[in-house]
Design an enzyme around this catalytic site. Sequence first.
Site, PDB file in Angstrom:
ATOM      1  N   GLY A  33      55.293  57.160 101.266  1.00 57.05           N
ATOM      2  CA  GLY A  33      54.621  58.013 100.291  1.00 57.05           C
ATOM      3  C   GLY A  33      55.516  58.948  99.508  1.00 57.05           C
ATOM      4  CB  THR A  46      58.644  54.178 102.102  1.00 53.55           C
ATOM      5  OG1 THR A  46      59.436  54.639 101.010  1.00 53.55           O
ATOM      6  CG2 THR A  46      59.438  54.250 103.362  1.00 53.55           C
ATOM      7  CB  SER A  51      65.259  60.782 102.633  1.00 55.86           C
ATOM      8  OG  SER A  51      64.097  60.080 103.034  1.00 55.86           O
TER       9      SER A  51
END
Length: 558
Positions: free
Chosen positions: A461, A368, A439
Amino acid sequence: MKNILLSVVLLCGLLTCSSFEQKRQFIVTSQGKVTSQIALKIKELGGNIIDSFVAASFAISVERPFSTGIGGGGFLMYFDKKMNKVYSYDFRERAPLAADRDMYLDQKGNYIKDSSRKGVLSVAVPGLVAGLYDIHKKHGKLPWKLLLKPAIELAESGFPVYPDLAKVLEKRKKLILSQGSMNKVFSKKSQVLQLGDSVIQKDLAKTLREIAIKGRNGFYDSWVTRQIVKTVKKAKGILSKKDFSSYQMKTRNAVEGKFLNFNVFSMPPPSSGGIHIIQMLKLAENLLKNNKKTSVSNKDYEKIIAIMQRAYKDRADYLGDADFVKVPVKKLVSDAYLSQIVQLIKNQKSYINKDHIKNPKIQENEETTHFNIVDDSEGMISSTQTINGWWGSGVMAEGTGVILNNEMDDFSVKAGVPNMFGAIGGLQNAIAPQKTPLSSMSPTLIFDQDNKMHMSLGAPGGTRIITCVWQTVLKSLWYKQSLKDAVNGPRIHQQWSPDKVEFEKSLDSSVQKYLLAKGYPLKERVSPCKVQAVKLSAKKMIGVSDSRGEGHVLRLSY
């Protein structure tokens, strides 16, 4: 002013600007050299902090195409100093209208390997462009077109392949060379691009120009939309034009908590990050020894591991999209609930494996990207953005340059089946049309006891984001380490399942021996997080970009 700015930019272009100390002014920390420069340039042009955020978001989409992009989504935590208000914006990807709970299972109810991770069926509805457009409309100052111009120029003119990009191109070269649209951009002479080669993204520049002209509709109701849907349907995917036209960014209420004398604001569900960071900070305050040492003791490491286990068990049991399922946010961060966890951990005599972790009942790939922007006069921004795994779904929509996400893998495709990060979820995070997958992204803002800005941070991560951000805050505020040491020091990670304690090689060997002797199942692994952080005090502002990655800190006095 222009000469001073040019000197700063050139200095950070020639050197690895991993940390920078200066007076309180304007600072940006990101994983992209050009991205940081663009954020700073927009400020120099008279833009406000949101203008810099929007320009940086489009720029990083071009500069780090394997980890983020307009085919993905993200979260933003924004403190508006003038309004004295924290905003929490969710522009994460959502499940298509045609999605269903069992879409990745065969007739016997077994998970079809990689079906949620690769190809068009793994694609959720992108939210990045909608989020940036709506946020700019509410808070921005400069014209929309001007903010996309730097990203368009970067895509058209290109930039040299840097080490991080060269690494992921090599690791996924089979995918790159086999996928026609990606092959055209990221290879030459039947080989993936090498370090120093130019990356030219003409189709992406064309798409960005459409968005610059038409705003939100340039992505959600245009030829770009049709091309994305056509590419997906051609490969038997389920994305539709209606998925795009019905997408809406959501404004959330941040999760709040106190740690020591600090006020912490972080991302609420569908992120699990905010809840667990606050949970773990509160548990640490009750369990760790209050000493003056900046290093973490062996016994503290035991408590830290136990805290992580408990938080991730809660993640599996309770977390999901709060628009679809009941998530007991207030109770999970309440003193009453956490006091029970404190007693359970205090009663532990040794390491407890995952099958024996039962918390009191109450009535997320690693690539990300994250960046922070702090302006002393305007506020703080902490934003994490993603397409999920390296190169997302591995699908680039024909003629658009848009790499599509594989965010559907962040749902629980089947209870007990881990996602690509090894995280296990339950029915709370089951697939449903227009639902947002759970998430771990944890953009976080911290204020001191006088409610003055103190810290903005976050990281990429996967599921490790939560523990990386937490350990950075813990080391900075509890152990009183410098921000540079707090970001770059050794990390550990435990997420309940798999039943391993990950540690970095730089962890003191005496700690490793101690934990092994106590029966902890250790696994050496480099932390995938590249923490970006800014810390403010009365005397200075410090920006740090994790030395584990290619980070760039820039500042501007104005």
